[in-house]
Scaffold this active site. Structure first.
Site, mmCIF file in Angstrom:
data_model
loop_
_atom_site.group_PDB
_atom_site.id
_atom_site.type_symbol
_atom_site.label_atom_id
_atom_site.label_comp_id
_atom_site.label_asym_id
_atom_site.label_seq_id
_atom_site.Cartn_x
_atom_site.Cartn_y
_atom_site.Cartn_z
ATOM 1 N N ASP A 85 -26.907 5.862 3.345
ATOM 2 C CA ASP A 85 -25.806 5.848 2.372
ATOM 3 C C ASP A 85 -25.931 4.560 1.564
ATOM 4 O OD1 ASP A 85 -23.407 5.946 0.971
ATOM 5 O OD2 ASP A 85 -22.191 6.487 2.706
ATOM 6 N N ASP A 96 -22.801 5.688 -5.514
ATOM 7 C CA ASP A 96 -22.561 5.806 -4.074
ATOM 8 C C ASP A 96 -23.126 7.170 -3.680
ATOM 9 O OD1 ASP A 96 -21.551 5.775 -1.501
ATOM 10 O OD2 ASP A 96 -19.432 5.745 -2.089
ATOM 11 N N HIS A 156 -13.759 9.859 -2.969
ATOM 12 C CA HIS A 156 -12.873 8.834 -3.528
ATOM 13 C C HIS A 156 -13.192 8.595 -4.989
ATOM 14 C CE1 HIS A 156 -16.454 6.244 -3.020
ATOM 15 N NE2 HIS A 156 -16.627 6.927 -1.901
ATOM 16 N N HIS A 164 -14.010 1.938 -3.738
ATOM 17 C CA HIS A 164 -13.076 2.947 -3.236
ATOM 18 C C HIS A 164 -11.777 2.875 -4.004
ATOM 19 C CE1 HIS A 164 -15.255 3.559 0.884
ATOM 20 N NE2 HIS A 164 -15.883 4.096 -0.128
ATOM 21 N N GLU A 189 -18.129 13.377 -0.502
ATOM 22 C CA GLU A 189 -18.995 13.124 0.657
ATOM 23 C C GLU A 189 -18.573 13.875 1.904
ATOM 24 O OE1 GLU A 189 -18.898 9.026 2.137
ATOM 25 O OE2 GLU A 189 -17.528 8.512 0.527
ATOM 26 N N GLU A 281 -23.805 12.837 -0.004
ATOM 27 C CA GLU A 281 -22.845 12.305 -0.989
ATOM 28 C C GLU A 281 -23.498 12.174 -2.357
ATOM 29 O OE1 GLU A 281 -21.455 8.316 -0.107
ATOM 30 O OE2 GLU A 281 -19.737 8.535 -1.462
HETATM 31 MN MN MN Z 1 -21.346 6.282 0.467
HETATM 32 MN MN MN Z 2 -18.403 6.982 -0.733
#
Ligand code: MN
Ligand code: MN
Length: 296
Positions: A85, A96, A156, A164, A189, A281
């Site tokens: 990640d 992300d 998010h 976030h 995700e 994600e």
């Molecule tokens: Mn992530």
């Molecule tokens: Mn994330």
């Protein structure tokens, strides 16, 4: 959305994708986790960006927030379920993105469940859609494979220097109802697990974030805090990055900075029933007319 801003979101996405693929390619049996992390960091820096956060390399029952320790000697073994990640920051415009691999083997059904959940969720993700609809697609797909979605992790919003941003996107139905934003950036995700579907904090912490400026007695502590705030802004960083720069003595200073409330901790997250965990994600940009998966 202004063109210059959009270009930075897109570039951050492209670098995030390359970083993710670098991590997956390096994840061979016998590879050191620290080498995988450093290969990812090098890729991001070679492409002219900074990490959005330390590469999270979470193995098996660990769901998230593990990044290698300073001089970490942990080695990947054949059959490990590794979540990579990662993300890139271009002037604070972030990506992300995550993928899961079975080290030295083929994708198993657990990996397929979260990958398919993400691709189905992306088919309906557009401005104004109810986040509950996204959660219910994710839940349906993961359960159809015989696994559980993780209910206390999810997507998010993403803002500039804000990984976030508010706007949780659930991995199940029936918990949140809210329309997705019209313009801006989000991450979706899905996490699938063989366990009950809930993560808990473990005691270990390898990732920290700047919280707020506080009076600090130690000169080295002040210097470290200043470095963190100028180098990472409010983005999460790895303990090992600070130890590498300031030496072992920085470990105690970081503890004091956490105690003073200047830094916050991201605990390593573990599946409550020790279930295996997979995750995928992507970052999605709504620019006012188009929908672009920046990390695809
Ligand atoms: Mn992530
Ligand atoms: Mn994330």
């Amino acid at each position: 959305m202004e063109t210059g801003e959009k270009q930075k979101w897109l570039l951050a996405g492209k670098i995030g994708k390359e970083a993710r693929e670098t991590g997956i390619a390096a994840a061979k049996p016998g590879a050191k986790l620290l080498d995988v992390a450093e290969a990812i960091e090098k890729k991001i820096s070679d492409m002219g960006a900074k990490p959005s956060f330390p590469p999270n390399l979470s193995v098996n029952q660990i769901a998230a927030h593990y990044t290698p320790r300073f001089e970490d000697d942990k080695v990947l073994e054949k059959g490990d379920i590794l979540k990579v990640d990662v993300g890139a920051s271009v002037d604070g415009y972030l990506s992300d993105t995550a993928a899961t691999t079975v080290v030295g083997g083929d994708d198993n059904d657990l990996v397929k469940a979260s990958r398919e959940a993400l691709s189905e969720a992306l088919k309906i993700a557009k401005p104004g859609v109810d986040v509950n609809d996204i959660g219910s697609v994710i839940e349906r797909i993961i359960k159809s494979h015989g696994f559980s979605p993780i209910v206390n992790l999810g997507g998010h919003g993403i803002g500039r220097y804000d990984l976030h941003e508010e706007g949780f996107i659930p991995n199940i139905s029936g918990s949140y109802s809210r329309p997705l934003k019209r313009e801006g950036v989000i991450a979706i995700e899905p996490f699938a697990t063989t366990g009950g579907g809930y993560v808990v904090d473990s005691s270990e912490v390898q990732i920290l974030g700047f919280e707020e400026q506080k009076p600090v007695r130690s000169a080295l502590g002040r210097e470290i805090l200043e470095f963190i705030s100028s180098e990472y802004n409010k983005l999460p960083f790895a303990k090992r990055w600070i130890i590498k720069k300031f030496g072992r003595v920085a470990e105690l200073e970081l503890k004091s900075l956490v105690a003073a409330g200047a830094l916050s901790e991201f605990h390593v997250l573990k599946e409550k029933n020790d279930g295996m965990v997979s995750q995928f994600e992507h970052t999605i940009l709504f620019d006012g007319s188009e929908i672009i998966v920046t990390t695809a």
